[in-house]
Design a protein around this motif. Structure first.
Motif, mmCIF file in Angstrom:
data_model
loop_
_atom_site.group_PDB
_atom_site.id
_atom_site.type_symbol
_atom_site.label_atom_id
_atom_site.label_comp_id
_atom_site.label_asym_id
_atom_site.label_seq_id
_atom_site.Cartn_x
_atom_site.Cartn_y
_atom_site.Cartn_z
ATOM 1 N N GLU A 107 0.838 -1.207 0.000
ATOM 2 C CA GLU A 107 0.000 0.000 0.000
ATOM 3 C C GLU A 107 0.867 1.249 0.000
ATOM 4 O OE1 GLU A 107 -2.919 -0.336 3.224
ATOM 5 O OE2 GLU A 107 -2.876 -2.519 2.930
ATOM 6 N N TYR B 272 -1.518 7.681 -3.357
ATOM 7 C CA TYR B 272 -1.888 7.913 -4.759
ATOM 8 C C TYR B 272 -0.713 8.556 -5.495
ATOM 9 C CZ TYR B 272 -4.733 9.477 -8.735
ATOM 10 O OH TYR B 272 -5.241 9.675 -9.994
ATOM 11 N N TYR C 44 2.035 6.026 -6.283
ATOM 12 C CA TYR C 44 1.651 5.165 -7.412
ATOM 13 C C TYR C 44 1.734 5.950 -8.729
ATOM 14 C CZ TYR C 44 -0.489 1.661 -4.189
ATOM 15 O OH TYR C 44 -0.737 0.701 -3.234
ATOM 16 N N ASN D 297 -8.252 1.280 3.394
ATOM 17 C CA ASN D 297 -7.085 1.803 2.682
ATOM 18 C C ASN D 297 -6.657 0.860 1.562
ATOM 19 O OD1 ASN D 297 -5.084 3.930 2.429
ATOM 20 N ND2 ASN D 297 -3.629 2.292 2.910
ATOM 21 N N CYS E 152 -6.522 1.806 -2.334
ATOM 22 C CA CYS E 152 -5.311 1.656 -3.150
ATOM 23 C C CYS E 152 -5.649 0.985 -4.483
ATOM 24 C CB CYS E 152 -4.272 0.799 -2.427
ATOM 25 S SG CYS E 152 -3.454 1.663 -1.095
ATOM 26 N N ASP F 56 -7.337 3.375 -6.716
ATOM 27 C CA ASP F 56 -6.332 4.362 -7.172
ATOM 28 C C ASP F 56 -5.517 3.781 -8.326
ATOM 29 O OD1 ASP F 56 -7.177 6.073 -5.181
ATOM 30 O OD2 ASP F 56 -5.450 5.752 -3.858
#
Ligand code: SAM
Length: 334
Positions: A126, A129, A132, A167, A171, A174
């Protein structure tokens, strides 16, 4: 399929198993033409800040020799894999606090310099944003993050309070939004898992529409709080692979290491009934045993990239062709 219908199928799996296996097999043949795509798996670090109760590399396991590959070691593995013809690399690891965005950005760029045509999959847990997003811009193409379970209570049984299901799910959305080919999945038979939980998982997977789904049986690890638990069922894992193939015709679905660890027959049934991917291990051999997620994890023999020829023979014996192409997700008209 609705949750109600999925539950009926799971409850009556003995009656529908053969039909589902046949339909999944025929659909997989039409979409993938009996090709099995390989991905070179590099296990970057077994250092993890998380303390998942099921996992052998959890923070609280003090009986493990911890390692983190150097950048040079990762690039060597990529070079080796490139020479062998690999066109997809999967970088997987624990959530190692020292591996920050700068480390990964540099690494992703260097891997892409070595093999610009290759697809790069990250499976590093994790992140924000923004993180990533930066990694995607640097060249990462795909991301694997199993949701593990969609049920809140079950999630809490598997993870300490410091972690959150919300979360993890965020993820995944996202990653999808950022255009990653996104993979999710769950262990089958993790402690406390019921068929209703699996139904919730399948409903969620249909909503997410991932490009990849990885499932494998849970296998206990002796140095975890779940050491006394039973392993997950091979038969149920294979059944779920049939079902996932029918729900997501074009998804990349691996026959996972944990399935092969418990049962090579299960692995073959998975390939014959929906799986189209295999992930040989490219981690430097001297660290493979240390990436011990569970008991006796297979990482040599046909699980090892250096034995690709043997894997090819095993696949040919059951009528499949091992291919080195990237095998990106693609909607095909069949
Ligand atoms: N840290 C990354 C993450 O969280 O996605 C990747 C590494 S994590 C160890 C990879 C996967 O291993 C997990 O998603 C989990 O499903 C699987 N795993 C961990 N312990 C396992 C066990 N005892 N049996 C089977 N699979 C396990």
């Amino acid at each position: 399929l609705s949750g109600e219908k999925l539950k009926v199928l799971l409850d009556h799996r003995e009656e529908v198993r053969q039909t589902l296996a046949r339909e999944a097999s025929s659909l997989t043949d039409r979409v993938f033409h009996r090709k099995i795509y390989v991905r070179g798996l590099i296990e970057l670090s077994n250092i993890c800040k998380n303390n998942c109760y099921y996992c052998g590399i959890r923070r609280g396991n003090h009986n493990l020799h911890r390692y983190r590959l150097s950048q040079e070691e990762v690039l060597q593995a990529v070079k080796l894999g490139t020479d062998m013809g690999f066109k997809t690399f999967v970088l997987q690891g624990g959530e190692d606090p020292l591996l920050d965005d700068d480390f990964y950005l540099d690494l992703v760029r260097k891997i892409k310099d070595i093999n610009p045509q290759a697809a790069l999959t990250l499976s590093i847990g994790e992140r924000s944003y923004q993180s990533y997003e930066k990694l995607k811009k640097a060249g990462a193409n795909r991301f694997l993050l199993r949701h593990e379970t969609k049920n809140k209570k079950h999630y809490r049984k598997l993870h300490p309070k410091e972690m959150s299901l919300e979360n993890r799910i965020q993820c995944l959305y996202d990653l999808k939004e950022l255009g990653y080919q996104t993979g999710t999945g769950m262990m089958v038979g993790s402690p406390g898992q019921s068929l209703d939980h699996l139904v919730e998982d399948l409903v969620f997977i249909q909503d997410l529409e991932p490009e990849m789904v990885g499932i494998g049986p849970y296998i206990p690890h002796e140095d975890t709080p779940f050491s006394g638990e039973k392993p997950g069922s091979v038969e149920l894992t294979v059944f779920l692979i049939h079902l996932l193939r029918l729900l997501l015709p074009y998804a990349n679905i691996p026959a996972t290491t944990s399935l092969n660890t418990l049962s090579p027959q299960g692995r073959d049934l998975a390939i014959q009934g929906g799986a189209n991917v295999y992930m040989p291990n490219l981690t430097p051999a001297y660290h493979r045993k240390d990436y011990a997620l569970y008991k006796d994890k297979a990482c040599f023999n046909i699980e090892a990239a250096e034995n690709l020829k043997d894997l090819k023979e095993v696949m040919e014996k059951i009528g499949y062709d091992l291919v080195m192409a990237r095998g990106d997700f693609e909607v095909k008209h069949v």
